[in-house]
Design an enzyme around this catalytic site. Structure first.
Site, PDB file in Angstrom:
ATOM      1  N   ASP A  86      31.038  68.221  53.987  1.00 16.26           N
ATOM      2  CA  ASP A  86      31.054  67.806  55.392  1.00 16.26           C
ATOM      3  C   ASP A  86      31.319  66.303  55.516  1.00 16.26           C
ATOM      4  O   ASP A  86      31.692  65.825  56.578  1.00 16.26           O
ATOM      5  CB  ASP A  86      29.712  68.142  56.057  1.00 16.26           C
ATOM      6  CG  ASP A  86      29.837  69.273  57.060  1.00 16.26           C
ATOM      7  OD1 ASP A  86      30.964  69.532  57.501  1.00 16.26           O
ATOM      8  OD2 ASP A  86      28.814  69.872  57.409  1.00 16.26           O
ATOM      9  N   GLN A  93      25.015  74.344  58.143  1.00 12.32           N
ATOM     10  CA  GLN A  93      25.539  74.559  59.501  1.00 12.32           C
ATOM     11  C   GLN A  93      24.587  73.946  60.522  1.00 12.32           C
ATOM     12  O   GLN A  93      23.417  74.295  60.573  1.00 12.32           O
ATOM     13  CB  GLN A  93      25.732  76.064  59.754  1.00 12.32           C
ATOM     14  CG  GLN A  93      26.396  76.394  61.075  1.00 12.32           C
ATOM     15  CD  GLN A  93      27.836  75.891  61.182  1.00 12.32           C
ATOM     16  OE1 GLN A  93      28.599  75.956  60.235  1.00 12.32           O
ATOM     17  NE2 GLN A  93      28.184  75.379  62.346  1.00 12.32           N
ATOM     18  N   LYS A 102      34.743  80.232  58.880  1.00 10.19           N
ATOM     19  CA  LYS A 102      34.788  79.549  57.584  1.00 10.19           C
ATOM     20  C   LYS A 102      34.891  80.568  56.446  1.00 10.19           C
ATOM     21  O   LYS A 102      35.634  80.374  55.484  1.00 10.19           O
ATOM     22  CB  LYS A 102      33.543  78.656  57.409  1.00 10.19           C
ATOM     23  CG  LYS A 102      33.598  77.418  58.296  1.00 10.19           C
ATOM     24  CD  LYS A 102      32.244  76.732  58.451  1.00 10.19           C
ATOM     25  CE  LYS A 102      32.371  75.595  59.467  1.00 10.19           C
ATOM     26  NZ  LYS A 102      31.089  75.003  59.835  1.00 10.19           N
TER      27      LYS A 102
END
Length: 306
Positions: A133, A110, A66
Site C-alpha cells: 500500500d 483493508q 483485488k
C-alpha cells in the site's frame, strides 16, 4: 450559450474522456506477461495477503476486485477475514504471521478498520518490504526526499501519474493544483507531481479562495471526498481534470437507490476541460493495477535479497 444535449455530451466525451478502464486493461496485460516470466524464472508466483476486518460491503467489494485482478494475472491471493469484534492485538498477530510467511510478498490491510482499532498501530507492524500500500512512514519520507527512492508508492497516486503519462499529457513545467491533503492521496500525489517537475499547489479545507487558485491550474487533481465540489466555472479553459473522489449520492430512480459521483461535477466541467476522468471508470481501475505492480515489485525485492 450552447445547449448541452446528450448527443453533445457523447461527442465531447469521445474527445476528452480519459478512459481509466481501457488504460487499466492494457496494464493488466503487461502485468500478466510479467508474472508469467517470473514464474518461469523462479518457479513460484508472487503472493498477496489481505486482512479484512468486519463486514463492510464497500470493503468486501474492493477486496473482491483485488482478488479477481490477482487471479487474472497469476498472483496467489490469500484473504484473512476477521470478525468485527476482533482485538487490535489479534490483528497485529495476523500481520506478524504474514510478515513471516515466505510465500506472501505483499501485505494489505483493508481500511477502514473498526473504531476500537488504531489503524496507525496496525499498519506500522507491516513489514516495510511487504507494504504494497506504500503507507509506511519510511516510504513517505523516501518519496518526499530528493535522492531517495521509496520501495512502494501508494497505489492511487501512482495510478494518477500513470493515467497522465499514458494519456500523453505533459506534466513538466505545468501548474498543478491538488485539492485535498490526505496521507493516502493528496500528499503523495503532490510529491509525485513535483518529481515530474510540475509546480504544485495544495488546497484544503482551510484554503482561502480555492476557486481562484484552481482557476490557474493546467492540471487539477481532486481528492477531497466532497461530491461534485469542483464546477466548470472553477476551471481555466483547457485544464486537465483528474477526479480521485468516489461518493455515493441519492438517486431514487435507480434500482440501488444511489449513484456514484466524483469530487468534480463531471457534466459541468466537461465543456471547459481539455481532458477529464469519469467516475466511475477513471482513477478507480488504475488503483488495483498499481497494487498488482507493487506486489510484483515486492516479489522481485525478496528474490534479489536472496
Amino acid at each position: 450559450a450552447t445547449i448541452i444535449t446528450p448527443r453533445l455530451i457523447a461527442e465531447m466525451e469521445k474527445q476528452k474522456k480519459i478512459d481509466g478502464k481501457a488504460i487499466a486493461k492494457q496494464i493488466r496485460l503487461e502485468s500478466k506477461s510479467k508474472v508469467e516470466s517470473l514464474i518461469n524464472d523462479y518457479g513460484t508466483a508472487p503472493g498477496l495477503g489481505v486482512i479484512m476486518v468486519g463486514g463492510r460491503t464497500d470493503s468486501a467489494t474492493y477486496v473482491r476486485y483485488k482478488k479477481i485482478a490477482c487471479e487474472d494475472v497469476g498472483i496467489n491471493f490469500t484473504l484473512i477475514h476477521m470478525d468485527e469484534d476482533v482485538t487490535q492485538q489479534e490483528i497485529i498477530d495476523t500481520v506478524h504471521s504474514l510478515n513471516d510467511d515466505e510465500y506472501i510478498h505483499g501485505i494489505l490491510v483493508q481500511l477502514p478498520l473498526p473504531d476500537h482499532v488504531d489503524e496507525v498501530s496496525v499498519l506500522s507492524q507491516v513489514d516495510i518490504m511487504k507494504d504494497v500500500d506504500g503507507f509506511h512512514p519510511e516510504h513517505s519520507g523516501r518519496l518526499a526526499l530528493k535522492g531517495y527512492t521509496p520501495n512502494f508508492v501508494p497505489c492511487t497516486p501512482m495510478g494518477v501519474i500513470e493515467l497522465l503519462k499514458r494519456s500523453e499529457i505533459p506534466i513538466s513545467g505545468k501548474r498543478a493544483v491538488i485539492i485535498g491533503r490526505s496521507n493516502i492521496v493528496g500528499i503523495p500525489v503532490s510529491l509525485l507531481m513535483m518529481q515530474e517537475n510540475a509546480t504544485v499547489t495544495i488546497c484544503h479545507s482551510r484554503t482561502e479562495n480555492t476557486q481562484d487558485i484552481v482557476k490557474e491550474a493546467d492540471i487539477v487533481i481532486a481528492a477531497v471526498g466532497q461530491p461534485q465540489l469542483v464546477k466548470g466555472s472553477w476551471l481555466k479553459e483547457g485544464a486537465v481534470v483528474i477526479d480521485v473522489g468516489i461518493n455515493s449520492i441519492p438517486a431514487p430512480k435507480r434500482k440501488r437507490g444511489y449513484r456514484l459521483v466524483g469530487d468534480v461535477d463531471y457534466r459541468d466541467c466537461l465543456p471547459v476541460a481539455s481532458r477529464i476522468t469519469p467516475v466511475p471508470g477513471g482513477v478507480g481501475p488504475m488503483t488495483i493495477e498499481m497494487l498488482i505492480k507493487n506486489t510484483i515489485q515486492a516479489f522481485l525485492c525478496t528474490k534479489e535479497e536472496q
